[in-house]
Design an enzyme around this catalytic site. Structure first.
Site, PDB file in Angstrom:
ATOM      1  N   HIS A 157       0.816  -1.214   0.000  1.00  0.00           N
ATOM      2  CA  HIS A 157       0.000   0.000   0.000  1.00  0.00           C
ATOM      3  C   HIS A 157       0.857   1.275   0.000  1.00  0.00           C
ATOM      4  CE1 HIS A 157      -3.389  -2.756   1.686  1.00  0.00           C
ATOM      5  NE2 HIS A 157      -3.340  -2.774   0.363  1.00  0.00           N
ATOM      6  N   HIS A 212      -7.743  -8.286  -7.603  1.00  0.00           N
ATOM      7  CA  HIS A 212      -8.078  -9.101  -6.421  1.00  0.00           C
ATOM      8  C   HIS A 212      -8.339  -8.109  -5.296  1.00  0.00           C
ATOM      9  CE1 HIS A 212      -5.775 -11.747  -9.047  1.00  0.00           C
ATOM     10  NE2 HIS A 212      -6.230 -12.788  -8.397  1.00  0.00           N
ATOM     11  N   SER A 247      -6.877  -2.186  -0.382  1.00  0.00           N
ATOM     12  CA  SER A 247      -6.409  -1.404  -1.540  1.00  0.00           C
ATOM     13  C   SER A 247      -7.532  -0.602  -2.210  1.00  0.00           C
ATOM     14  CB  SER A 247      -5.696  -2.306  -2.548  1.00  0.00           C
ATOM     15  OG  SER A 247      -6.465  -3.459  -2.844  1.00  0.00           O
ATOM     16  N   GLU A 304     -13.523  -9.331  -7.508  1.00  0.00           N
ATOM     17  CA  GLU A 304     -13.397 -10.191  -6.324  1.00  0.00           C
ATOM     18  C   GLU A 304     -14.215 -11.445  -6.595  1.00  0.00           C
ATOM     19  OE1 GLU A 304     -11.589 -10.425  -3.403  1.00  0.00           O
ATOM     20  OE2 GLU A 304     -12.718 -12.282  -3.275  1.00  0.00           O
ATOM     21  N   GLY A 352     -10.293 -11.821 -11.792  1.00  0.00           N
ATOM     22  CA  GLY A 352      -9.642 -10.533 -12.014  1.00  0.00           C
ATOM     23  C   GLY A 352      -8.600 -10.555 -13.124  1.00  0.00           C
ATOM     24  N   ASP A 406      -3.048  -8.424  -7.197  1.00  0.00           N
ATOM     25  CA  ASP A 406      -2.718  -8.828  -5.831  1.00  0.00           C
ATOM     26  C   ASP A 406      -3.333 -10.193  -5.493  1.00  0.00           C
ATOM     27  OD1 ASP A 406      -1.978  -8.821  -3.176  1.00  0.00           O
ATOM     28  OD2 ASP A 406      -3.551  -7.438  -2.540  1.00  0.00           O
TER      29      ASP A 406
HETATM   30  N1  SAM Z   1      -5.947  -6.278  -2.757  1.00  0.00           N
HETATM   31  C1  SAM Z   1      -6.479  -6.430  -1.403  1.00  0.00           C
HETATM   32  C2  SAM Z   1      -5.870  -5.371  -0.512  1.00  0.00           C
HETATM   33  O1  SAM Z   1      -4.696  -5.004  -0.716  1.00  0.00           O
HETATM   34  O2  SAM Z   1      -6.557  -4.885   0.382  1.00  0.00           O
HETATM   35  C3  SAM Z   1      -6.239  -7.802  -0.843  1.00  0.00           C
HETATM   36  C4  SAM Z   1      -6.623  -8.926  -1.740  1.00  0.00           C
HETATM   37  S1  SAM Z   1      -6.331 -10.528  -1.112  1.00  0.00           S
HETATM   38  C5  SAM Z   1      -4.595 -10.669  -1.083  1.00  0.00           C
HETATM   39  C6  SAM Z   1      -6.767 -11.525  -2.506  1.00  0.00           C
HETATM   40  C7  SAM Z   1      -8.255 -11.581  -2.806  1.00  0.00           C
HETATM   41  O3  SAM Z   1      -8.421 -12.130  -4.102  1.00  0.00           O
HETATM   42  C8  SAM Z   1      -9.069 -12.463  -1.873  1.00  0.00           C
HETATM   43  O4  SAM Z   1     -10.132 -11.713  -1.341  1.00  0.00           O
HETATM   44  C9  SAM Z   1      -9.605 -13.604  -2.778  1.00  0.00           C
HETATM   45  O5  SAM Z   1     -10.903 -14.019  -2.432  1.00  0.00           O
HETATM   46  C10 SAM Z   1      -9.581 -12.935  -4.129  1.00  0.00           C
HETATM   47  N2  SAM Z   1      -9.419 -13.827  -5.294  1.00  0.00           N
HETATM   48  C11 SAM Z   1      -8.774 -15.016  -5.387  1.00  0.00           C
HETATM   49  N3  SAM Z   1      -8.718 -15.435  -6.669  1.00  0.00           N
HETATM   50  C12 SAM Z   1      -9.331 -14.482  -7.416  1.00  0.00           C
HETATM   51  C13 SAM Z   1      -9.566 -14.302  -8.810  1.00  0.00           C
HETATM   52  N4  SAM Z   1      -9.144 -15.226  -9.697  1.00  0.00           N
HETATM   53  N5  SAM Z   1     -10.180 -13.189  -9.227  1.00  0.00           N
HETATM   54  C14 SAM Z   1     -10.603 -12.253  -8.342  1.00  0.00           C
HETATM   55  N6  SAM Z   1     -10.413 -12.347  -7.012  1.00  0.00           N
HETATM   56  C15 SAM Z   1      -9.780 -13.451  -6.547  1.00  0.00           C
END
Ligand code: SAM
Length: 280
Positions: A19, A42, A100, A118, A144, A164
């Site tokens: 971040h 993500h 994020s 998501e 994503g 991410d």
């Molecule tokens: N970017 C966020 C932040 O910095 O606050 C944190 C994201 S976390 C590391 C990853 C997220 O991606 C999770 O909520 C998960 O459910 C989601 N996720 C996993 N595979 C995904 C995909 N193929 N497409 C979209 N989201 C996905």
């Protein structure tokens, strides 16, 4: 079946690095009047209570946002990131951590546009609640990485794309590289930031090599580690690989990462990497 929940990890040392880099990139994008597009592949749910059972179970925030909170000697880019965390907490105490998408929502102007992906059904519901009524945000409960390719190039022709993943599936280390190749083919001048965890150094070395061999130009790497690489289970370090970084980012990370490595490193093992993987 996705099992990763960011609520167990919000505000940890990896979020601090991720971040801080994202805030610096957004800050730079905001310097120009022209509108831009922000895409989060993500996104997570966007808001995390640090007194939730999940956060309290791991207490990872204690070696991330907590030691930074309230300090007056933060390097300027880290202070700018901290302003976003402070803004997210209505009171003067640290209770919540912004994901994020919340940092982006706080920083972007009415002319800018956001697209959040998501895949997890519950996280998507929570995200939808957290950002409901905000018409500049498009939210999709779909993959994503596919969404990233489909949205390139954005109509604004200016964009910052955060990738991410949770890396629950081993092939993700490969699919992020393949996705970036496709995305950059469609939108060569966009700024892309890919987060990675160091759980196994060999996996990251392989990913770096694949990116270097991809033909993509202008790639820099910023990594913050709290412990030396290890064979034990667990994340010891994490990084952001940035394609087309703002010209200011390298200097800002030179200012920030030594401070963060010293502050958050465990048993004097903190370290950082700032490297140009491919020049312009
Ligand atoms: N970017 C966020 C932040 O910095 O606050 C944190 C994201 S976390 C590391 C990853 C997220 O991606 C999770 O909520 C998960 O459910 C989601 N996720 C996993 N595979 C995904 C995909 N193929 N497409 C979209 N989201 C996905």
């Amino acid at each position: 079946m996705l099992s990763y929940r960011h609520s167990f990890h919000a505000g940890n040392f990896a979020d601090v690095l991720k971040h801080t880099v994202a805030t610096s990139i957004l800050d730079y994008m905001l310097k120009k009047e022209k509108a831009f597009f922000y895409l989060d592949t993500h996104a997570g749910c966007g808001a995390y209570a640090l007194n939730s059972p999940e956060a309290l179970k791991t207490q990872e925030f204690n070696n991330g946002i907590v030691p930074l909170w309230g300090r007056k000697d933060l390097p300027a880019p880290v202070a700018r990131y901290m302003e976003q965390v402070v803004e997210f907490n209505a009171q003067s105490q640290l209770h919540y951590y912004p994901g994020s998408p919340s940092i982006a929502v706080q920083m972007l102007r009415p002319i800018d546009r956001l697209s959040l992906f998501e895949l997890h059904p519950n996280e998507f519901i929570n995200m939808s609640k957290n950002f409901s009524g905000n018409r500049k945000i498009q939210m999709s409960k779909s993959d994503g990485l596919k969404g990233l390719i489909a949205n390139m190039p954005p109509v604004e022709r200016r964009g910052f794309m955060l990738i991410d993943p949770s890396y629950e599936i081993k092939t993700e280390y490969q699919s992020v590289v393949e996705t970036l190749i496709q995305a950059v083919k469609r939108f060569a001048t966009g700024t892309y930031a890919l987060w990675y965890p160091v759980v196994n150094r060999a996996t990251i070395n392989k990913m770096e090599k694949a990116l270097i061999a991809s033909g993509i130009k202008n790639i820099q790497l910023f990594e913050l580690g709290i412990r030396s690489d290890s064979e034990q289970i667990g994340m010891t370090s994490s990084g952001m690989i940035v394609i087309n970084p703002p010209w200011t980012l390298n200097k800002e990370m030179q200012e920030s990462l030594p401070f963060l490595a010293e502050l958050l490193g465990e048993d004097d093992q903190g370290f950082y990497r700032i490297e140009t993987l491919v020049s312009e």
